[in-house]
Motif scaffolding. Structure first.
Motif, short mmCIF file in Angstrom:
data_model
loop_
_atom_site.label_atom_id
_atom_site.label_comp_id
_atom_site.label_asym_id
_atom_site.label_seq_id
_atom_site.Cartn_x
_atom_site.Cartn_y
_atom_site.Cartn_z
N GLY A 10 0.78 -1.23 0.00
CA GLY A 10 0.00 0.00 0.00
C GLY A 10 0.80 1.27 0.00
N GLU A 19 4.36 10.48 -8.60
CA GLU A 19 3.01 10.05 -8.24
C GLU A 19 1.97 10.77 -9.10
N ARG A 23 -0.81 9.05 -11.40
CA ARG A 23 -2.24 9.39 -11.29
C ARG A 23 -2.79 9.83 -12.65
N GLU A 44 -11.50 4.18 -7.95
CA GLU A 44 -10.15 4.63 -8.31
C GLU A 44 -9.08 4.08 -7.38
N GLU A 45 -9.31 4.14 -6.07
CA GLU A 45 -8.25 3.69 -5.15
C GLU A 45 -8.05 2.17 -5.23
N GLN A 46 -9.10 1.45 -5.59
CA GLN A 46 -8.95 0.01 -5.79
C GLN A 46 -8.12 -0.25 -7.05
N TRP A 48 -5.91 1.81 -8.21
CA TRP A 48 -4.57 2.26 -7.84
C TRP A 48 -3.78 1.12 -7.19
N ARG A 49 -4.39 0.44 -6.24
CA ARG A 49 -3.69 -0.65 -5.55
C ARG A 49 -3.55 -1.89 -6.44
N THR A 187 0.97 -6.65 -2.75
CA THR A 187 -0.40 -6.15 -2.96
C THR A 187 -1.44 -7.26 -2.96
#
Length: 204
Positions: A10, A19, A23, A44-46, A48-49, A187
């Motif tokens: 993470g 970064e 993005r 989005e954050e899912q 991203w990871r 991850t």
């Protein structure tokens, strides 16, 4: 061989500009994803990871030199790697719509060291490659001979793999000799990253 430390789960310890570039790539991926299927829909954050961080963790495992990402699709891990290392990078993708996305993403992100090859892997014309990557493309019995076609004699292949990794290694072992290193994914606790070196046909 290399001695590396992978980033913690993470986390992404990079300059702010890097970064921001990652993005921007993710925003492009989401925009094009509405028209062509590049990745499964997710918050989005899912994404991203699951995709950005998952690809970024390969960087410490890569030697310097020319890289080829086979079946690059939406640029995972090829575009992410190219953001992290400004070395000659070749993205091979046979789907014309996906290769169009790769070309546009490389242009928009200023990745001048990236060349996109809109071709099937077996038809791609590449220089001698130091490292081959591929993510969610095919089992090892298909990936290893594809990588061996392009790799320089001291080249390596880096392949993220899921729960079937042991079965795939068993299946390919009678046909190919290679040194195998395994790294736990940061991850996905069900995933393993393989780094393969000294690849050659069994009995060669």
């Amino acid at each position: 061989m290399f001695h590396v430390k992978l980033p913690e789960a993470g986390t992404l310890d990079v300059p702010r500009e890097t970064e921001a570039r990652l993005r921007a790539y993710l925003a492009l991926l989401q925009s094009w994803n509405a028209r062509i299927n590049l990745v499964a829909q997710a918050p989005e954050e899912q994404l991203w990871r699951r995709h950005i961080l998952d690809s970024w963790q390969l960087l410490p495992l890569l030697p310097d030199g020319v890289l080829a990402d086979l079946g690059s699709g939406g640029g995972l891990p090829g575009i992410v790697i190219a953001i992290g290392r400004e070395q000659e990078t070749h993205l091979v993708e046979s789907d014309r719509r996906k290769s169009a996305f790769l070309i546009e993403a490389s242009r928009a992100l200023g990745l001048r060291h990236v060349t996109v090859h809109p071709a099937r892997i077996e038809a791609a014309r590449l220089p001698a490659i130091q490292v081959v990557t591929a993510r969610a493309l095919a089992p090892l019995k298909l990936l290893v001979p594809q990588a061996a076609r392009f790799l320089a004699p001291d080249g390596i292949a880096v392949f993220p793999k899921g729960r079937s990794v042991d079965a795939e290694l068993t299946e390919v072992a009678p046909h190919w000799f290679m040194q195998v290193e395994r790294f736990q994914s940061r991850t996905d606790d069900q995933a393993t990253i393989l780094r393969l070196s000294e690849i050659r046909p069994a009995g060669a």
